[in-house]
Write an enzyme that holds these catalytic residues in place. Structure first.
Site, PDB file in Angstrom:
ATOM      1  N   ASP A   1     -19.143   2.932 -20.753  1.00  0.00           N
ATOM      2  CA  ASP A   1     -18.298   3.379 -21.737  1.00  0.00           C
ATOM      3  C   ASP A   1     -19.005   4.380 -22.920  1.00  0.00           C
ATOM      4  O   ASP A   1     -19.935   3.402 -23.095  1.00  0.00           O
ATOM      5  CB  ASP A   1     -17.306   3.076 -22.093  1.00  0.00           C
TER       6      ASP A   1
ATOM      7  N   ASP B   1     -14.326   9.404 -21.355  1.00  0.00           N
ATOM      8  CA  ASP B   1     -15.813   8.546 -21.541  1.00  0.00           C
ATOM      9  C   ASP B   1     -16.721   7.419 -20.723  1.00  0.00           C
ATOM     10  O   ASP B   1     -16.949   6.952 -21.709  1.00  0.00           O
ATOM     11  CB  ASP B   1     -16.192   8.781 -22.870  1.00  0.00           C
ATOM     12  N   GLU B   2     -15.319   7.231 -19.829  1.00  0.00           N
ATOM     13  CA  GLU B   2     -16.036   6.168 -19.395  1.00  0.00           C
ATOM     14  C   GLU B   2     -15.951   6.211 -17.821  1.00  0.00           C
ATOM     15  O   GLU B   2     -15.087   7.474 -17.005  1.00  0.00           O
ATOM     16  CB  GLU B   2     -14.781   4.431 -19.663  1.00  0.00           C
TER      17      GLU B   2
END
Length: 494
Positions: free
Chosen positions: A96, A190-191
């Site tokens: 993350d 974002d992950e």
DNA sequence: TACATACAC
DNA sequence: TATGGTGTATGTA
């Protein structure tokens, strides 16, 4: 404070101050009043559950214990069979990026690194999307309205979102992920979730923790961004662990069953993905605060909770993703709260908040806009809609929806509008003027493809007969034309 | 199927 | 003065 938005990381007196500022700013607003109504509904639900709980008998509990014992055995068996092709237990990683949008701006313009800064929220109704870690010390969080953030921190810098920039950064990060697992899954920019088992088999000199340290170092070297990661026997545990040492940290959860049970047993229930503020509150009302409490109270919870929730709680309290060792889902169903990135989209929607109005002409124009946007998205996705849902929000923040199924071949802006406008008129008619409205939107679901792509032949034929293939489904007006209309027509009351 | 809720990001 | 948009899943009638 109704629902506490603060996470750990802000200590003692600061935290009390932050809560007080937020409360003082929020109280009395329409949003806050709606939150109170929702809270009251949750309290009702808890009261009903307690009434139900009072009627639970010993034999109900004994029966639940039997069912749970069988289910637990099946879950443990599934855990043992969750191995790779060579019989090795899997090593899963969840990675993350830290304060992703804000960090991307910091990489480009390092002056933001040392001052409180947040992204988003610059528009009229602005709520913040991300805050950097300097701003978080002031209590600033994502989803916080900008005007409250400024009360907490008057010197806060607020930057505009720049998705083009984020996509470039995310693409670079993904090249790193793909070196460790070419099949990695991302639920958002974002992950990512990775299966590190094959990589570790090829690099026996590395421990899982060393490999993940190296991966995070590579992300930093190649993008300037920091990432946090969790390493565990399954994706759920890895995701929980990725949050534990943020920012720029990682955590490995033990891989043995006892170690896993100790880890989930100590967790506050709110940390399990899928348990949000409301479920947290409900569980709290029954004294269930941690994973260990869930496990200990399972027979009781089993007798009062709905099937999906109780099975979910049973799984996660054992440190296993929900749905483990269940028969395959029926066709069309998808699994697991949190979403499976591989499942195709089940709906597409467009909605917009605006300055509250009672003007039907404005609402109609806005609805045309949303239909036009949705039509474009449907065409780009090469699908038609079987069900249309109209959504409207009162100035009080109360939300209403109305839906209607169609013949399955609806896609043009004009067609969408013809189906959805009656719902708008009906809802407005049901309310005494001058009811004010603040949002309106349209959702298309029950999607059917325009070609054989996963769809039935019958649908394909139907589309041809309907004459809707070939992309000639533009509506009568251009998008720009409709947009200016929406603005121009504002104010004409029926 | 229709509608409302809860949740994640 | 003032709190977003998109998508998934589930419960209930």
């Amino acid at each position: 404070m109704l629902i506490n938005p603060l996470k750990a990381g802000t200590g003692g007196a600061d935290r009390a101050h932050i809560e007080a500022v937020i409360y003082e700013a929020s109280k009395g607003t329409r949003f806050f009043e709606e939150q109170k109504r929702r809270h009251a509904r949750t309290a009702d639900r808890i009261a009903r559950l307690k009434a139900h709980a009072a009627r639970v008998t010993r034999s109900d509990l004994a029966e639940a214990e039997q069912t749970i014992a069988h289910r637990r055995a099946a879950i443990e068996a599934a855990v043992l069979s969750d191995v790779d092709a060579d019989g090795r237990p899997r090593v899963m990683v969840h990675c993350d990026l830290d304060a992703f949008y804000a960090s991307v701006h910091e990489v480009d313009e390092p002056q933001w690194r040392t001052v409180p800064m947040a992204v988003g929220g610059t528009g009229g109704d602005g709520v913040l999307t991300t805050a950097n870690y300097v701003a978080r010390r002031f209590g600033i969080r994502s989803a916080m309205p900008t005007w409250i953030a400024r009360k907490l921190c008057p010197q806060l810098a607020v930057l505009d979102l720049d998705f083009a920039k984020y996509r470039v950064a995310a693409a670079k990060v993904r090249t790193v992920f793909s070196r460790y697992d070419p099949r990695f899954r991302s639920a958002s920019l974002d992950e990512a979730s990775l299966d590190l088992t094959p990589y570790l088999a090829e690099h026996p000199e590395l421990t899982p923790a060393q490999a993940v340290e190296a991966m995070r170092a590579a992300i930093h070297a190649e993008t300037g961004l920091t990432a946090s990661a969790g390493i565990a026997a399954n994706t759920m545990l890895a995701k929980i662990a990725s949050d534990a040492n943020k920012p720029n940290g990682q955590l490995l959860v033990p891989f043995d069953r006892l170690g896993i049970l100790a880890f989930v047993g100590a967790l506050p229930v709110r940390k399990f993905p899928g348990i949000g503020a409301v479920t947290d509150h409900v569980l709290d009302a029954f004294g269930v605060l941690t994973g260990a409490d869930i496990a200990a109270q399972m027979p009781f919870l089993w007798t009062i909770l709905t099937p999906a929730l109780r099975d979910y709680l049973l799984c996660v309290s054992m440190g296993v993703p929900s749905g483990a060792a269940l028969p395959p889902a029926p066709p069309g169903a998808s699994s697991t709260p949190g979403g499976d990135a591989a499942t195709r989209r089940s709906g597409i929607s467009s909605e917009r908040t605006f300055k509250s109005t009672a003007s039907l002409a404005f609402l109609q124009a806005m609805l045309r806009d949303q239909c036009a946007t949705l039509a474009d998205d449907l065409r780009r996705s090469r699908v038609f809609a079987r069900t249309l849902t109209f959504k409207i929000k009162k100035e009080s923040f109360a939300v209403l929806t109305r839906s209607r199924s169609t013949n399955g071949y609806v896609r043009t802006a004009g067609e969408l509008y013809r189906h959805v406008e009656p719902m708008l008129l009906a809802v407005v008619r049901e309310h005494r003027p001058p009811t004010q409205w603040r949002l309106l939107g349209v959702r298309a679901s029950g999607l059917v493809g325009e070609n054989a792509d996963g769809m039935t032949a019958g649908v394909r034929v139907g589309v041809r007969v309907g004459g809707n293939d070939g992309g000639n489904d533009r509506d009568d007006a251009t998008r720009d034309g409709r947009r200016s209309d929406a603005v121009r027509r504002r104010g004409g009351h029926p």
